[in-house]
Design an enzyme around this catalytic site. Structure first.
Site, PDB file in Angstrom:
ATOM      1  N   HIS A 183       0.826  -1.203   0.000  1.00  0.00           N
ATOM      2  CA  HIS A 183       0.000   0.000   0.000  1.00  0.00           C
ATOM      3  C   HIS A 183       0.863   1.257   0.000  1.00  0.00           C
ATOM      4  O   HIS A 183       1.774   1.400   0.806  1.00  0.00           O
ATOM      5  CB  HIS A 183      -0.912  -0.018   1.230  1.00  0.00           C
ATOM      6  CG  HIS A 183      -1.896   1.099   1.263  1.00  0.00           C
ATOM      7  ND1 HIS A 183      -2.300   1.675   2.432  1.00  0.00           N
ATOM      8  CD2 HIS A 183      -2.545   1.750   0.278  1.00  0.00           C
ATOM      9  CE1 HIS A 183      -3.168   2.630   2.169  1.00  0.00           C
ATOM     10  NE2 HIS A 183      -3.334   2.694   0.862  1.00  0.00           N
ATOM     11  N   HIS A 211       5.961  17.897 -16.338  1.00  0.00           N
ATOM     12  CA  HIS A 211       6.805  16.745 -16.674  1.00  0.00           C
ATOM     13  C   HIS A 211       8.049  16.717 -15.780  1.00  0.00           C
ATOM     14  O   HIS A 211       8.476  15.640 -15.333  1.00  0.00           O
ATOM     15  CB  HIS A 211       7.194  16.797 -18.156  1.00  0.00           C
ATOM     16  CG  HIS A 211       7.941  15.595 -18.623  1.00  0.00           C
ATOM     17  ND1 HIS A 211       7.417  14.316 -18.578  1.00  0.00           N
ATOM     18  CD2 HIS A 211       9.185  15.457 -19.150  1.00  0.00           C
ATOM     19  CE1 HIS A 211       8.292  13.459 -19.053  1.00  0.00           C
ATOM     20  NE2 HIS A 211       9.379  14.124 -19.403  1.00  0.00           N
ATOM     21  N   ASP A 244       7.212   5.527 -21.100  1.00  0.00           N
ATOM     22  CA  ASP A 244       7.572   5.318 -22.497  1.00  0.00           C
ATOM     23  C   ASP A 244       9.070   5.062 -22.601  1.00  0.00           C
ATOM     24  O   ASP A 244       9.809   5.152 -21.618  1.00  0.00           O
ATOM     25  CB  ASP A 244       7.119   6.502 -23.355  1.00  0.00           C
ATOM     26  CG  ASP A 244       7.730   7.836 -22.950  1.00  0.00           C
ATOM     27  OD1 ASP A 244       8.914   7.875 -22.547  1.00  0.00           O
ATOM     28  OD2 ASP A 244       7.033   8.864 -23.053  1.00  0.00           O
ATOM     29  N   TYR A 286       5.258  11.786 -23.660  1.00  0.00           N
ATOM     30  CA  TYR A 286       4.548  11.933 -22.387  1.00  0.00           C
ATOM     31  C   TYR A 286       3.617  10.771 -22.058  1.00  0.00           C
ATOM     32  O   TYR A 286       2.655  10.942 -21.312  1.00  0.00           O
ATOM     33  CB  TYR A 286       3.790  13.260 -22.338  1.00  0.00           C
ATOM     34  CG  TYR A 286       4.689  14.448 -22.538  1.00  0.00           C
ATOM     35  CD1 TYR A 286       5.571  14.862 -21.548  1.00  0.00           C
ATOM     36  CD2 TYR A 286       4.696  15.146 -23.753  1.00  0.00           C
ATOM     37  CE1 TYR A 286       6.418  15.935 -21.749  1.00  0.00           C
ATOM     38  CE2 TYR A 286       5.539  16.232 -23.954  1.00  0.00           C
ATOM     39  CZ  TYR A 286       6.394  16.613 -22.948  1.00  0.00           C
ATOM     40  OH  TYR A 286       7.228  17.682 -23.142  1.00  0.00           O
ATOM     41  N   ALA A 287       3.889   9.585 -22.582  1.00  0.00           N
ATOM     42  CA  ALA A 287       3.100   8.399 -22.255  1.00  0.00           C
ATOM     43  C   ALA A 287       3.695   7.781 -20.988  1.00  0.00           C
ATOM     44  O   ALA A 287       4.375   6.754 -21.033  1.00  0.00           O
ATOM     45  CB  ALA A 287       3.100   7.421 -23.421  1.00  0.00           C
ATOM     46  N   ASN A 288       3.446   8.457 -19.880  1.00  0.00           N
ATOM     47  CA  ASN A 288       3.997   8.080 -18.582  1.00  0.00           C
ATOM     48  C   ASN A 288       2.939   8.291 -17.516  1.00  0.00           C
ATOM     49  O   ASN A 288       2.189   9.267 -17.574  1.00  0.00           O
ATOM     50  CB  ASN A 288       5.206   8.959 -18.230  1.00  0.00           C
ATOM     51  CG  ASN A 288       6.224   9.025 -19.336  1.00  0.00           C
ATOM     52  OD1 ASN A 288       6.846   8.025 -19.669  1.00  0.00           O
ATOM     53  ND2 ASN A 288       6.382  10.195 -19.917  1.00  0.00           N
TER      54      ASN A 288
END
EC number: 5.4.99.62
Length: 129
Positions: free
Chosen positions: A20, A96, A28, A118-120
């Site tokens: 948890h 970012h 990316d 920016y595929a994060n």
């Protein structure tokens, strides 16, 4: 041998160690990976596996109580923004640069072959009870 779910032994083992509040960065191929977190690099070729494939595979196995992405995704990668909005109605957005800072505190980094900007997303693990 497992017959379903995540078959990659390094990733399956790393997921079993999460608790948890632990952070998991799904990124990316171009995201700088900080020193410290355990890294499972799934990147094979540009676009393989995709951010969406890996994220959906992780979401099928993890309880996630929160997610953070870069504000820039909305402008630079509308497809990834739509994907993230669909998976996380309460998605938090930061710059970012801030996402890169926060990723240093992640317990696990899963690098995809995604070749779009920016595929994060930084996931925060929850509990199933």
């Amino acid at each position: 041998m497992k017959k379903a779910g995540i078959l990659n032994r390094h990733l399956a083992g790393a997921l079993a160690e999460l608790g948890h509040g632990d952070g998991v960065l799904v990124c990316d191929a171009g995201m700088p990976i900080p020193g410290g977190p355990r890294v499972v690099d799934l990147a094979f070729r540009a676009g393989v596996p995709s951010f969406a494939e890996v994220l959906d595979g992780l979401l099928a196995e993890l309880v996630v109580e929160g997610a953070i992405a870069a504000t820039e995704v909305r402008r630079a990668n509308p497809a990834a923004a739509t994907l993230l909005d669909g998976r996380f109605p309460d998605l938090d957005l930061v710059s970012h640069e801030r996402l890169k800072e926060l990723s240093g505190g992640a317990r696990l980094v899963v690098r995809t072959g995604e070749a779009s900007p920016y595929a994060n997303v930084l996931l925060r693990c929850g509990v199933f009870f």
